[in-house]
Design a protein around this motif. Structure first.
Motif, PDB file in Angstrom:
ATOM      1  N   UNK A  68       0.871  -1.180   0.000  1.00 14.66           N
ATOM      2  CA  UNK A  68       0.000   0.000   0.000  1.00 14.66           C
ATOM      3  C   UNK A  68       0.904   1.225   0.000  1.00 14.66           C
ATOM      4  N   UNK A  69       0.822   2.026  -1.060  1.00 10.22           N
ATOM      5  CA  UNK A  69       1.647   3.224  -1.166  1.00 10.22           C
ATOM      6  C   UNK A  69       0.757   4.427  -1.406  1.00 10.22           C
ATOM      7  N   UNK A  91       1.329  -4.576   3.333  1.00 12.24           N
ATOM      8  CA  UNK A  91       2.685  -4.051   3.525  1.00 12.24           C
ATOM      9  C   UNK A  91       2.671  -2.565   3.186  1.00 12.24           C
ATOM     10  N   UNK A  92       2.499  -1.693   4.183  1.00  7.99           N
ATOM     11  CA  UNK A  92       2.466  -0.252   3.908  1.00  7.99           C
ATOM     12  C   UNK A  92       3.848   0.295   3.564  1.00  7.99           C
ATOM     13  N   UNK A  93       3.888   1.268   2.649  1.00  6.25           N
ATOM     14  CA  UNK A  93       5.117   1.977   2.311  1.00  6.25           C
ATOM     15  C   UNK A  93       4.913   3.463   2.597  1.00  6.25           C
ATOM     16  N   UNK A  94       5.902   4.099   3.204  1.00  6.70           N
ATOM     17  CA  UNK A  94       5.817   5.535   3.444  1.00  6.70           C
ATOM     18  C   UNK A  94       5.776   6.282   2.113  1.00  6.70           C
ATOM     19  N   UNK A  95       4.880   7.246   1.962  1.00  9.18           N
ATOM     20  CA  UNK A  95       4.826   8.018   0.706  1.00  9.18           C
ATOM     21  C   UNK A  95       6.034   8.918   0.499  1.00  9.18           C
ATOM     22  N   UNK A 177       5.209  -4.225   8.836  1.00 11.91           N
ATOM     23  CA  UNK A 177       5.461  -2.787   8.928  1.00 11.91           C
ATOM     24  C   UNK A 177       6.965  -2.551   8.847  1.00 11.91           C
ATOM     25  N   UNK A 178       7.383  -1.864   7.816  1.00 13.04           N
ATOM     26  CA  UNK A 178       8.812  -1.580   7.677  1.00 13.04           C
ATOM     27  C   UNK A 178       9.166  -0.348   8.498  1.00 13.04           C
ATOM     28  N   UNK A 221       0.036   6.635   7.833  1.00 16.60           N
ATOM     29  CA  UNK A 221      -0.580   5.373   8.229  1.00 16.60           C
ATOM     30  C   UNK A 221       0.380   4.199   8.060  1.00 16.60           C
ATOM     31  N   UNK A 222       1.475   4.426   7.340  1.00 16.61           N
ATOM     32  CA  UNK A 222       2.483   3.377   7.189  1.00 16.61           C
ATOM     33  C   UNK A 222       3.245   3.145   8.490  1.00 16.61           C
ATOM     34  N   UNK A 223       3.104   4.067   9.438  1.00 19.56           N
ATOM     35  CA  UNK A 223       3.790   3.946  10.724  1.00 19.56           C
ATOM     36  C   UNK A 223       2.832   3.360  11.758  1.00 19.56           C
TER      37      UNK A 223
END
Length: 560
Positions: A68-69, A91-95, A177-178, A221-223
């Motif tokens: 998710x980006x 798997x969220x990615x920070x924008x 969560x990376x 939301x990636x955090x």
């Protein structure tokens, strides 16, 4: 802790509220043209079920990782839920990632599909990231995506019949969560549905939250901090969630939401504080805040200007915030509570309680949490929110988790007689001066509280004494550019330096203050996506100038 059986996971929560309060608005999304969209619980569940059915029709292996980006949006949360409803892992990615790091996360996670959300290449990393997305990676574009040449969320749900969702087992892997990568490559922290929901279940034991709350989602939301405090809470308690459109419309978005609960990070609490000081100088505040009757009106007006006059509790976390700033907000009438947690325990660790907060600490352990101090005063925590481990890195998991199940946080701390935890620094942040003495930066940084200093960083490894680099607030920089008195500000910074040094041990005393020219941002790599300073990046950038600065033998040095 006993999670409500109807809300065992965030996905269970969605369908619970869709059944019991179908027509209540869950998500409010603003758009650049000034319009907004309200999505009810029934509509949210319907969209999720339709997208889950579509994902099920694709040639994707079961239990696949799906990226998710995008910036925060209503559909960011909906695609997170749809991923779970289809039996996959999000798997969220920070924008704000650079292209190289985004490519690393997609490759390391073996993502089989990417949800591409709200991005424009202005205040995010899209212009770089787009060149690093594999050509063979399937993409589904959410509303406000920068790509129109891929399958679109709205078209898919218009054509797709909903399917019965796959409600997960609480112990299933839910997300990877990376970490924000303040040092080195980001690590993939694995969380189950149970570890995620623990934060909401624990909160209800220490703070009354109900379906009438309102929150604004604007931190990444990636955090885990935003995912825990905002996404998970809103799903568990069934309250109304608003989104911010942009930095320019933030105040308008905040006024629309009128949040009853608000979560922010120290950098933004400082920005709010400095913005008020710019309009109402501290000396004038001191006078007005001490006049009976008038003080209440003034404080209420300040909170209304911030958009927080309906807020009954606010949280600050992710980095230390000085006790003076916390006290200033509490004096305004805002119940600002410091909390503590990590990606590795889904933010569920410590919190100050309403009416029982101790400024300068991150509170006491949350229900079900144990803590202790290990060698070197390193904080170790065992939490119901503790990760399953690092993705594809068992060695690092064994290194960071003790044999009896405690997470080595990497933070140093003190625990007082009442169980309150005070963070004193990061183990890896310690550095030695040329005299062989250790310096712990964070406590010194927290004591430097000039009203025009937005963020500071103590440095000086292998130098005779440490020094302090100061980034002025945007308002202060604009004021100087417009002809404001540099001499006056220099005198004030020198006085603040003296005040800080009076509380320092001899080897900790700051040799000088440097007013830096280059803003520290996520874009230039000096801040993490949660606006913590990347100390190693900042130190590397300025290290070449240290000898020159020490040679000047001045209390205040201007880089511009």
């Amino acid at each position: 802790m006993a999670v409500d059986s109807a809300k065992q996971t965030s996905l269970h929560c969605l369908y619970h509220w869709a059944e019991h309060t179908p027509d209540k608005v869950y998500l409010t999304q603003p758009f650049a043209d000034g319009t907004t969209e309200d999505i009810t619980w029934r509509q949210a569940a319907d969209q999720v079920s339709r997208m889950a059915a579509h994902l099920g029709s694709l040639d994707i292996p079961e239990r696949s990782n799906i990226g998710i980006l995008g910036k925060n949006s209503a559909h960011w949360i909906l695609c997170d839920l749809a991923t779970w409803a289809a039996g996959h892992v999000s798997v969220p990615l920070y924008p704000t990632l650079n292209g190289d790091t985004a490519a690393y996360v997609l490759e390391h996670s073996e993502a089989k599909l990417l949800f591409l959300g709200k991005l424009d290449g202005k205040a995010d990393g899209w212009n770089d990231i787009k060149e690093h997305i594999p050509d063979d990676l399937p993409i589904i574009s959410l509303p406000m995506s920068p790509r129109s040449d891929t399958p679109q969320w709205l078209d898919i749900i218009a054509d797709q019949q909903p399917a019965e969702p796959k409600l997960p087992d609480p112990d299933d892997l839910a997300t990877i969560v990376y970490t924000s990568g303040s040092t080195g490559r980001p690590k993939g922290v694995m969380h189950s549905f149970r570890t995620m929901i623990s934060v909401a279940d624990g909160l209800q034991q220490i703070f009354p939250v109900n379906q009438d709350e309102r929150m604004l989602s604007y931190l990444p939301l990636a955090h885990v901090a935003e995912r825990a405090a905002v996404e998970t809470q809103s799903l568990y308690y069934g309250f109304h969630l608003y989104f911010a459109n942009s930095l320019e419309t933030f105040q308008e978005d905040l006024q629309r939401a009128r949040p009853t609960l608000f979560f922010s990070v120290p950098r933004l609490w400082m920005k709010f504080y400095l913005g008020i000081n710019n309009k109402l100088p501290p000396k004038k505040q001191k006078v007005l805040f001490n006049i009976p009757l008038l003080n209440r009106l003034v404080k209420k007006k300040v909170l209304k200007q911030l958009g927080l006059d309906h807020c009954r509790a606010a949280l600050t976390g992710a980095a230390p915030l000085s006790s003076e700033i916390v006290a200033w907000y509490r004096n305004l009438g805002l119940e600002l509570l410091e909390v503590y947690g990590m990606s590795e325990n889904f933010g569920y660790s410590h919190a100050n309680r309403p009416s029982a907060a101790k400024p300068g600490t991150v509170g006491v352990t949350n229900p079900g949490v144990e803590h202790r101090l290990a060698e070197g005063e390193e904080i170790e925590v065992k939490s119901p929110g503790q990760m399953l481990g690092y993705y594809k890195n068992e060695e690092k998991t064994r290194e960071d988790v003790t044999d009896d199940g405690f997470l080595k946080t990497g933070d140093m701390g003190e625990i007082d007689s009442e169980g309150f935890l005070r963070i004193t620094g990061r183990v890896k942040d310690l550095f030695k001066t040329s005299k062989g003495k250790y310096v712990v930066p964070v406590p010194i940084e927290n004591r430097f509280n000039h009203p025009k200093a937005e963020v500071v960083c103590v440095a000086g490894a292998n130098q005779p004494q440490p020094c302090l680099m100061v980034l002025l607030s945007e308002e202060a920089r604009d004021e100087l550019e417009a002809g404001g008195s540099r001499e006056q500000l220099e005198q004030e910074l020198a006085a603040e330096l003296d005040a800080v040094n009076r509380e320092c041990e001899g080897h900790e005393k700051l040799a000088f203050v440097v007013v830096v020219k280059e803003p520290w941002t996520m874009e230039n790599g000096m801040l993490t996506p949660t606006m913590k300073i990347k100390r190693n990046v900042i130190e590397d950038y300025y290290n070449r100038k240290m000898d020159e600065w020490f040679g000047k033998k001045r209390k205040v040095i201007w880089e511009f």
